[in-house]
Write a protein that holds these residues in place. Sequence first.
Motif, PDB file in Angstrom:
ATOM      1  N   ALA A  52       0.779  -0.998  -0.148  1.00 43.27           N
ATOM      2  CA  ALA A  52      -0.049   0.053  -0.022  1.00 43.27           C
ATOM      3  C   ALA A  52       1.046   1.252  -0.164  1.00 43.27           C
ATOM      4  CB  ALA A  52      -0.932  -0.005   1.186  1.00 43.27           C
ATOM      5  N   ILE A  53       2.026   1.349   0.794  1.00 42.83           N
ATOM      6  CA  ILE A  53       2.950   2.272   0.684  1.00 42.83           C
ATOM      7  C   ILE A  53       3.474   2.613  -0.630  1.00 42.83           C
ATOM      8  CG2 ILE A  53       5.101   3.076   1.590  1.00 42.83           C
ATOM      9  CD1 ILE A  53       3.522   3.309   3.971  1.00 42.83           C
ATOM     10  N   ARG A  54       3.834   1.463  -1.190  1.00 37.06           N
ATOM     11  CA  ARG A  54       4.584   1.745  -2.385  1.00 37.06           C
ATOM     12  C   ARG A  54       3.376   2.098  -3.452  1.00 37.06           C
ATOM     13  NH1 ARG A  54       7.474  -3.325  -1.435  1.00 37.06           N
ATOM     14  NH2 ARG A  54       5.841  -4.526  -2.372  1.00 37.06           N
ATOM     15  N   ARG A  55       2.258   1.710  -3.494  1.00 38.48           N
ATOM     16  CA  ARG A  55       1.069   2.253  -4.378  1.00 38.48           C
ATOM     17  C   ARG A  55       0.759   3.590  -4.316  1.00 38.48           C
ATOM     18  NH1 ARG A  55      -3.970  -0.568  -2.282  1.00 38.48           N
ATOM     19  NH2 ARG A  55      -3.835   1.176  -1.150  1.00 38.48           N
ATOM     20  N   ASP A  56       0.547   4.157  -3.074  1.00 31.15           N
ATOM     21  CA  ASP A  56       0.331   5.459  -2.641  1.00 31.15           C
ATOM     22  C   ASP A  56       1.141   6.230  -2.487  1.00 31.15           C
ATOM     23  OD1 ASP A  56      -2.548   4.114  -2.638  1.00 31.15           O
ATOM     24  OD2 ASP A  56      -2.213   3.695  -0.424  1.00 31.15           O
TER      25      ASP A  56
END
Lengths: 253, 406
Positions: A106-110
């Motif tokens: 989620a961190i990489r995505r957002d």
Amino acid sequence: MARHAGAAGRKPKNDIMRAMETQHSPHILRLENVTKTYQQGKVEVRAVDDLSLAVDRGDFAALCGPSGSGKTTVLNLIGGLDVPSSGKVWLEGQDLATLSRAKLSAIRRDRIGFVFQAYNLIPVMTAYENAEFVLKLQGAAERHCRDRVMAILKEVGLEGLEHRRPDEMSGGQQQRVAIARAIVTEPAIVLADEPTANVDSVTADALLDLMQALNRHNGVTFLFSTHDQRVMDRAHRLIRLHDGKIDKDEVRN
Amino acid sequence: MKILSIAMRNIVRYWRRTLVTTLAMAFAGFIMILFAALMAGMIQTSERNAVIMDSADVQVHAHGYLDDPDLYKRVDNADALVDVLQRAGFFATQRLYGFGLAAAGSSSAGVRLRGIHLGNEATVTQIHHHVLEGAWLDEGVPHGVVVGKKLARTLGVSPGDEVVIVSQATDGSMANDLYFIRGVLKSVAEDVDRGGFYLLEHTFRQLMVLPEGAHEVAVMRPDRATDLESATAEVAALAPDYETKNWRQLQPVIARILDMADAQIIIMIVITYIAVGTVILNAMLMSVFERIHEFGVMKAIGVTPWQLTVLIYAEMLVQVIIAAVIALLTGWWVADYFQTNGIDLSAIAKGASFGGVAMDPIWRAYVTTEALVTPIVFLFIVAVVAVIYPAIKAALIQPVKAIYFR
């Protein structure tokens, strides 16, 4: 270029994200005594050696140094693609080591945008779909996706090429798609690993102009790994690495 | 939604592998549907021969008759009982049995005399439709008899020939008479084929001096959907003074063999699908290894391990659905063809039996819902199981290793 409005409702939803956004630290990321060792056969290779580093919001910084100096490894550690052997990596105040696989995704995505040397677009998708993919993963509404992606593709100079697949585009065009994909979610930082290595000098200049404009006008933080002199010339901050350690860290006006 | 769309494109992108995997699954499904339909046909034929041609679903006898089929152990009020059963919705008929010696020319053979109530028997069994040569019994031809196929061969008789019966009547006198062969039956079951000697009920009574009662009341359920056990219990309640048994109790070996045929289908499906599972596993593993780099990139830009698992499963499920449709359509079509036309085994399996019950030389498939659905359900289960490992492999790929994997 106008700063992107940042679509209402597209901000990260979970508590961690909200907490991160409330951070007022000037540092967007921080590495503290980070060491990364690899086992190559029977030999232990120390790719990053007790490295500490902080990058501020809005920076346009470059990690440079000879091959094997640890540039790419540092980017991978910051991006949560790899885990340090020791030390800590904080991104927007969040210790990456404490996150589960799903939260790290989620961190990489957002919050992180990646630009790779080899573009690394998804081959079955068109330029539009590659740029749209991360927004879709976030669960963005169809209309928001369309507006946002079309605006970004126009911004990176790919208007009219939306329906081309990667194998129908030049290296420069593919790298523009990769940049569009990296910034479409308005990440906190874009990590660019040798983004100009596979393109000719004219294209390289154009890509750098583009990224510089995104940094100046949109406030996107860029951290490069490079040994391209053109990138180094444009960087506001040059961090020279040697054998996994910072050799020299110079801030330029 | 995006993941499903990527899955679809990947299926098209690697179309050769998709084709091979899908066709392998479809072929296995097709074979299994055909096999299940043929086995169902064999079971149905055997059950039909065992039940519809001879024993019926349930039989009522005097106590001890089955252990010692004595001429004097009878159901005394057989006609009344038949009446009661028919009013309860069953099909029922009274039967008379005796043993005798049949002789024709210089040949003779022991026979089991079977006195048939023509009207009632036709509602219970289909034996009257199972005549190989000549014709079935006729009320207008009291001395016409029908015999089993092997008995006709033993006696060397065919329709129109004369045969003499010698036995002992119930009054102790010598029972003998001259009959003529009216018909020869097709194969039914070993005992009918070798010793079946069918006479009209009143002809039997005359021969054996048996004015009333019957040795057996045979009962058929009103429809095949009615549970056999509950039908047996109902008949037993209507005939409390007699012994009531259903065909599974009367012919336990045949019942067990037919039950085992179901197990054989499952075993064959499992064996075949283990092979198919290996093909799917191999194809999906290749598919994962070929795309390690791509998966690494996807994970780098935020695809979660769960979403990658969904992607792998979506790719497999689309292929299984296509394979299942192909298998279902082709399997159904071919099984239906064999249901109509059958496979002629008369050249290699003449007189063969299955569990002691004569096999029809034309082996017909029987298309049942179970024969169509079971192989397809197994196909899905095998595919889901086979893809667990490749899906986990893809989900746990380390992005940093995968991105730089070439």
